[in-house]
Write a protein that holds these residues in place. Sequence first.
Motif, PDB file in Angstrom:
ATOM      1  N   ASP A 158       2.537  12.577  10.004  1.00  0.00           N
ATOM      2  CA  ASP A 158       3.140  11.695   9.757  1.00  0.00           C
ATOM      3  C   ASP A 158       4.317  12.120   8.603  1.00  0.00           C
ATOM      4  OD1 ASP A 158       4.060   8.753   9.268  1.00  0.00           O
ATOM      5  OD2 ASP A 158       2.814   8.735   7.649  1.00  0.00           O
ATOM      6  N   ILE A 159       5.223  11.317   8.136  1.00  0.00           N
ATOM      7  CA  ILE A 159       6.201  11.802   7.179  1.00  0.00           C
ATOM      8  C   ILE A 159       5.665  10.750   5.826  1.00  0.00           C
ATOM      9  CG2 ILE A 159       8.652  11.250   6.364  1.00  0.00           C
ATOM     10  CD1 ILE A 159       8.537  13.475   8.453  1.00  0.00           C
ATOM     11  N   ASP A 160       5.768   9.396   5.775  1.00  0.00           N
ATOM     12  CA  ASP A 160       5.489   8.760   4.543  1.00  0.00           C
ATOM     13  C   ASP A 160       3.886   8.747   4.209  1.00  0.00           C
ATOM     14  OD1 ASP A 160       8.250   7.915   4.337  1.00  0.00           O
ATOM     15  OD2 ASP A 160       8.071   6.836   6.210  1.00  0.00           O
ATOM     16  N   GLU A 161       3.875   9.299   2.766  1.00  0.00           N
ATOM     17  CA  GLU A 161       2.337   9.137   2.239  1.00  0.00           C
ATOM     18  C   GLU A 161       1.738  10.337   3.062  1.00  0.00           C
ATOM     19  OE1 GLU A 161       4.550   7.695  -0.069  1.00  0.00           O
ATOM     20  OE2 GLU A 161       4.431   6.136   1.556  1.00  0.00           O
ATOM     21  N   THR A 162       2.115  11.042   3.893  1.00  0.00           N
ATOM     22  CA  THR A 162       1.579  12.341   4.538  1.00  0.00           C
ATOM     23  C   THR A 162       2.081  13.419   4.147  1.00  0.00           C
ATOM     24  OG1 THR A 162       0.782  10.872   6.327  1.00  0.00           O
ATOM     25  CG2 THR A 162       0.743  13.170   6.463  1.00  0.00           C
ATOM     26  N   THR A 163       3.604  13.396   4.224  1.00  0.00           N
ATOM     27  CA  THR A 163       4.474  14.541   3.894  1.00  0.00           C
ATOM     28  C   THR A 163       5.141  14.393   2.741  1.00  0.00           C
ATOM     29  OG1 THR A 163       4.449  15.055   6.197  1.00  0.00           O
ATOM     30  CG2 THR A 163       5.935  16.252   4.750  1.00  0.00           C
ATOM     31  N   GLN A 222      -4.381  11.873  -6.044  1.00  0.00           N
ATOM     32  CA  GLN A 222      -3.882  13.046  -5.667  1.00  0.00           C
ATOM     33  C   GLN A 222      -5.134  13.997  -5.419  1.00  0.00           C
ATOM     34  OE1 GLN A 222      -0.489  13.927  -5.331  1.00  0.00           O
ATOM     35  NE2 GLN A 222      -1.722  15.296  -3.865  1.00  0.00           N
ATOM     36  N   HIS A 223      -6.133  13.908  -5.950  1.00  0.00           N
ATOM     37  CA  HIS A 223      -7.437  14.830  -5.890  1.00  0.00           C
ATOM     38  C   HIS A 223      -8.011  14.315  -4.386  1.00  0.00           C
ATOM     39  CE1 HIS A 223     -11.813  15.207  -5.680  1.00  0.00           C
ATOM     40  NE2 HIS A 223     -11.514  16.491  -6.295  1.00  0.00           N
ATOM     41  N   ASP A 224      -8.271  13.110  -4.235  1.00  0.00           N
ATOM     42  CA  ASP A 224      -8.460  12.828  -2.986  1.00  0.00           C
ATOM     43  C   ASP A 224      -7.833  13.067  -1.851  1.00  0.00           C
ATOM     44  OD1 ASP A 224     -10.848  11.626  -4.320  1.00  0.00           O
ATOM     45  OD2 ASP A 224     -10.288   9.510  -4.102  1.00  0.00           O
ATOM     46  N   PHE A 225      -6.577  13.054  -1.920  1.00  0.00           N
ATOM     47  CA  PHE A 225      -5.433  13.663  -1.083  1.00  0.00           C
ATOM     48  C   PHE A 225      -5.718  15.113  -0.689  1.00  0.00           C
ATOM     49  CE2 PHE A 225      -1.439  14.898   0.592  1.00  0.00           C
ATOM     50  CZ  PHE A 225      -0.875  13.880   1.182  1.00  0.00           C
ATOM     51  N   ASP A 226      -5.846  15.711  -1.720  1.00  0.00           N
ATOM     52  CA  ASP A 226      -5.706  17.066  -1.563  1.00  0.00           C
ATOM     53  C   ASP A 226      -7.123  17.596  -0.875  1.00  0.00           C
ATOM     54  OD1 ASP A 226      -3.248  17.353  -2.526  1.00  0.00           O
ATOM     55  OD2 ASP A 226      -3.892  18.004  -4.800  1.00  0.00           O
ATOM     56  N   VAL A 227      -8.195  16.892  -1.166  1.00  0.00           N
ATOM     57  CA  VAL A 227      -9.293  17.244  -0.371  1.00  0.00           C
ATOM     58  C   VAL A 227      -9.323  16.980   1.042  1.00  0.00           C
ATOM     59  CG1 VAL A 227     -11.736  16.544  -0.159  1.00  0.00           C
ATOM     60  CG2 VAL A 227     -10.852  16.913  -2.615  1.00  0.00           C
ATOM     61  N   LEU A 284      -7.564  11.356   7.996  1.00  0.00           N
ATOM     62  CA  LEU A 284      -6.621  10.279   7.452  1.00  0.00           C
ATOM     63  C   LEU A 284      -6.975  10.308   5.945  1.00  0.00           C
ATOM     64  CD1 LEU A 284      -5.948   7.392   7.894  1.00  0.00           C
ATOM     65  CD2 LEU A 284      -8.558   6.513   7.500  1.00  0.00           C
ATOM     66  N   LEU A 285      -5.521  10.389   5.410  1.00  0.00           N
ATOM     67  CA  LEU A 285      -5.424  10.576   3.913  1.00  0.00           C
ATOM     68  C   LEU A 285      -5.508   9.194   3.389  1.00  0.00           C
ATOM     69  CD1 LEU A 285      -2.314  12.876   4.535  1.00  0.00           C
ATOM     70  CD2 LEU A 285      -4.341  13.601   3.442  1.00  0.00           C
ATOM     71  N   PRO A 286      -5.848   9.328   1.985  1.00  0.00           N
ATOM     72  CA  PRO A 286      -5.913   8.029   1.275  1.00  0.00           C
ATOM     73  C   PRO A 286      -4.620   7.319   0.993  1.00  0.00           C
ATOM     74  CG  PRO A 286      -6.188   9.969  -0.396  1.00  0.00           C
ATOM     75  CD  PRO A 286      -6.126  10.341   1.081  1.00  0.00           C
TER      76      PRO A 286
END
Length: 228
Positions: free
Chosen positions: A76-81, A47-52, A219-221
């Motif tokens: 994107d929707i899944d694992e992005t939104t 979650q930290h890396d995602f939020d960064v 690019l999100l993790p």
Amino acid sequence: MIRSLLLATSLFVGGAMSPLAAMAAQPANVGDAILAASAYHDSGDYQHDFDVVVAQARQWIDETAPKTRRPAIVLDIDETTLSNWDEIRANDFGYIAAGPCDALPKGPCGADAWEKSGRAPAFASTRALIEDAQAHHVAVFFVTGRHEDEREATERNLHLAGIRHWDGLYLRPMTSHGYAALYKTPTRERIERKGYTIIASLGDQPSDLSGGYAKKGFLLPNPFYRIP
């Protein structure tokens, strides 16, 4: 030279490959990868890396939007939104398309049933980014690999997750089953042909971002699955 000879000796013992070399030649152990991915999520590091990354995108959008004619972002929707973690965990990182999903937190959980149930929560940082972008008069478009028969469920899920406004929701035609980029890239092109400038594209898969038609991609993790 001596080091090279020692390495060669360690790899081949008695004319046969040593256990060390055999392990090096093998792919990563799936069981170990599952444990590592679970720990990454549960520790809070995911979650930290995602939020960064979302924070970086948000800063870019705030800086770029005022200088851009008809700015837009694509998500994107899944694992992005929306997060499908409950389904992913229940299936032990496997993909089960068919079947019910009525025993959470236990599996199996059919992915189609899960998505159509509309229970996926939104990532708080993504929702905040969307709200901030809209406050700065940036159009918001969703481009998802979900198929068209999930439109009503996806719209309902977004509403339930606190995302109530967007400028377009593009889902795959029912006849499209190829690589994600073969659908997502021309969809972004369609958006730009309407007169928008896509200043940011956000996704958790490289295929979400490849092909251009965005000033910058984020690019999100996601170590949990890969969509080519």
